[in-house]
Design an enzyme around this catalytic site. Structure first.
Site, PDB file in Angstrom:
ATOM      1  N   SER A   1      26.401 -10.631 -46.134  1.00 17.40           N
ATOM      2  CA  SER A   1      26.158 -10.358 -44.726  1.00 17.40           C
ATOM      3  C   SER A   1      25.583 -11.612 -44.076  1.00 17.40           C
ATOM      4  CB  SER A   1      25.190  -9.191 -44.575  1.00 17.40           C
ATOM      5  OG  SER A   1      23.913  -9.591 -45.039  1.00 17.40           O
ATOM      6  N   LYS A   2      25.349 -11.496 -42.772  1.00 19.15           N
ATOM      7  CA  LYS A   2      24.942 -12.665 -41.991  1.00 19.15           C
ATOM      8  C   LYS A   2      23.695 -13.349 -42.533  1.00 19.15           C
ATOM      9  CE  LYS A   2      27.125 -12.177 -37.558  1.00 19.15           C
ATOM     10  NZ  LYS A   2      27.150 -11.289 -36.429  1.00 19.15           N
ATOM     11  N   ARG A   3      22.823 -12.576 -43.209  1.00 23.16           N
ATOM     12  CA  ARG A   3      21.601 -13.252 -43.670  1.00 23.16           C
ATOM     13  C   ARG A   3      21.890 -14.234 -44.806  1.00 23.16           C
ATOM     14  NH1 ARG A   3      18.526 -10.272 -47.634  1.00 23.16           N
ATOM     15  NH2 ARG A   3      19.916  -8.753 -48.595  1.00 23.16           N
ATOM     16  N   HIS A   4      23.095 -14.161 -45.378  1.00 26.77           N
ATOM     17  CA  HIS A   4      23.452 -15.122 -46.430  1.00 26.77           C
ATOM     18  C   HIS A   4      24.062 -16.393 -45.856  1.00 26.77           C
ATOM     19  CE1 HIS A   4      23.706 -11.178 -48.682  1.00 26.77           C
ATOM     20  NE2 HIS A   4      22.758 -11.847 -49.302  1.00 26.77           N
TER      21      HIS A   4
END
Ligand code: GLU
Length: 483
Positions: free
Chosen positions: A254-257
């Site tokens: 997801s975007k946090r990666h």
């Protein structure tokens, strides 16, 4: 006669193209193309609430940029169209009615209030089969009265349903666990659960390739095939793409990666070919080889279902950088400059020789978005640390470097052809005339001009990048700083 292998990619236009979706498209494409088959694009837009404007264009554009070309689909057309589900509504109704006639589906007139009352405190609770056994007469009266309705699939009460997934093996479910799911909603639109089965059948799809979030609902789809008397397709469910956070914890990508949409990666300066190559290996590996760099044609030739893995693949941004740098290295000067020069021209003053700078960076950058971080020493004169003049191998230090700089400055001011070759000869001739090591002279000049320890390119290349005026100014400043 055996059927031609036919696969499809069936995205819902609900936003950007997640890299996991792109991998699904790629695998579906490759499974078909590796066997000379057909690949279809179908837009699944029946969930009108989730539609995002422009999302279909993003899908079409992504497939185009990645070279995943479809034999049938929107724009190109084909014998089984239309390929956008909202344009196929009468087809779904016709097939739903067939199932009502054969006793595998029924009209349900339950009100939203009644359905709500079936839920527990946590809002959980499925349908209780209330309208399952309405007589044909009751149903037809309700229809005549214009009562709102949905059409539901009649699930068997007992027994089990199973299928063998190519990646995950046998999946079995107790039929008693299955709710009578909705096939046609009150607004007349079909549910994904129903219409994708009708479409896959009508479009001749032999292999359903998709994310594993559908693994356990597929028995319901198998029951639809059975109810129609159609041959079930082969199912290929793909493991999730995972990401690793800074603490090493692995979870759904997801975007946090990092960037997770194809377009964001492209905007960061990753090449579509490199992205495709990398994601091809996220869940598949070639048999009997460690080959990592694959062109699309090689993938089309080598891909095979039995190389698929059910272990969740972790998206590794460093590995993607490695692939990308390999692809950047392979770009011709012209292709490379087309991408690098606009970035450099935007960031650099006019006197900077950006073509020369671009060529120094060609083998050094992993992605184009990285260029800015490489050229801070070009876009400004960094603070000088006189320790940078110390180099053991060349026996340099601030004192002897200053001597060299003072000595060579007038020589450089007289150079007319300010290019790398000329400057290189000038520095070398100077070194031999003064009985100095060429390396020591180069070191002094490179530090004076570059003002940082490691630079892409040596002294004379940097001077060519900066041009004569700025190079001379930088050397003068360096001399002044060396007290
Ligand atoms: N529209 C579904 C999705 O985007 C497709 C699933 C499938 O391939 O069957 O998740």
């Amino acid at each position: 006669m055996s059927k031609i292998i036919t696969t499809r990619f069936a995205p819902s236009p609900t936003g950007f193209m997640h890299i996991g979706n792109l991998r699904t498209a790629l695998y579906s494409y490759l499974i078909s193309k590796s066997q000379g088959g057909k690949f279809i694009l179908r837009i699944e837009d029946t969930d009108q609430v989730r539609l995002v404007e422009g999302a279909t264009d993003v899908i079409l554009n992504t497939l185009k940029m990645t070279g995943i070309d479809y034999d049938e689909g929107p724009v190109v057309g084909g014998e089984n169209g239309p390929y956008v589900q909202s344009e196929r509504l009468p087809i779904y109704r016709q097939y739903a009615e067939k199932l009502i006639e054969s006793g595998h589906a029924y009209y349900c007139f339950c009100t939203p209030e009644r359905l709500e009352s079936l839920k527990d405190d946590k809002g959980i609770g499925g349908y209780d089969g209330h309208c399952r056994n309405l007589s044909a007469e009751e149903a037809s009266n309700n229809l005549k009265e214009g009562k709102p309705y949905v059409i539901r699939q009649k699930m068997p009460d007992e027994g089990t349903t199973s299928y063998v997934d190519v990646v995950y093996g046998k999946v079995e479910i107790d039929n008693s666990e299955l709710r009578d799911q909705i096939m046609i909603k009150a607004d007349g639109y079909p549910t994904y659960n129903f219409c994708h089965v009708v479409d896959d059948y009508l479009m001749g799809v032999t292999h359903v390739v998709r994310g594993n979030e559908y693994l356990t609902s597929t028995p319901k789809y198998c029951l639809l095939y059975d109810a129609f008397g159609w041959e079930r397709p082969t199912y290929v469910h793909l493991p999730l793409l995972m990401g690793k956070d800074e603490e090493g914890k692995v979870s759904k990508l997801s975007k946090r990666h990092g960037a997770v949409s194809f377009q964001d990666l492209v905007n960061d300066g990753y090449l579509p070919e490199a992205i495709v190559n990398y994601i091809a290996l996220l869940g598949w590996c070639p048999k009997d080889s460690n080959q990592e760099i694959f062109s699309m044609d090689e993938l089309k030739a080598d891909f095979s279902i039995d190389g698929l893995s059910k272990a969740p693949a972790v998206f590794d941004y460093d590995k993607l950088k490695w692939f990308n740098s390999e692809y950047i290295k392979k770009l011709s000067d012209e292709e490379y400059e087309k991408k690098a020069l606009p970035i450099l021209n935007e960031l650099c003053e006019d006197y900077i020789n950006t073509r020369k700078l671009a060529s120094l960076l060609h083998t050094r950058i992993a992605y184009f978005g990285e260029i800015e971080s490489f050229i801070g020493f070009v876009t400004s004169r960094l603070d000088m640390d006189s320790n940078l003049y110390i180099n053991k191998k060349n026996k340099t230090n601030p004192e002897n470097c200053k001597e060299v700089l003072v000595d060579i400055l007038p020589i450089l001011e007289n150079v007319e052809n300010w290019d790398n070759n000329t400057l290189f000869d000038v520095l070398k001739d100077y070194a031999s005339s003064r009985e100095k090591k060429a390396g020591a002279v180069m070191w002094a000049v490179r530090i004076a001009v570059g003002r940082q320890a490691v630079t892409p390119g040596g002294a004379t290349e940097l001077m060519e990048v900066f041009g004569k005026t700025e190079s001379v100014l930088r050397i003068k400043q360096a001399i002044d700083e060396l007290v």
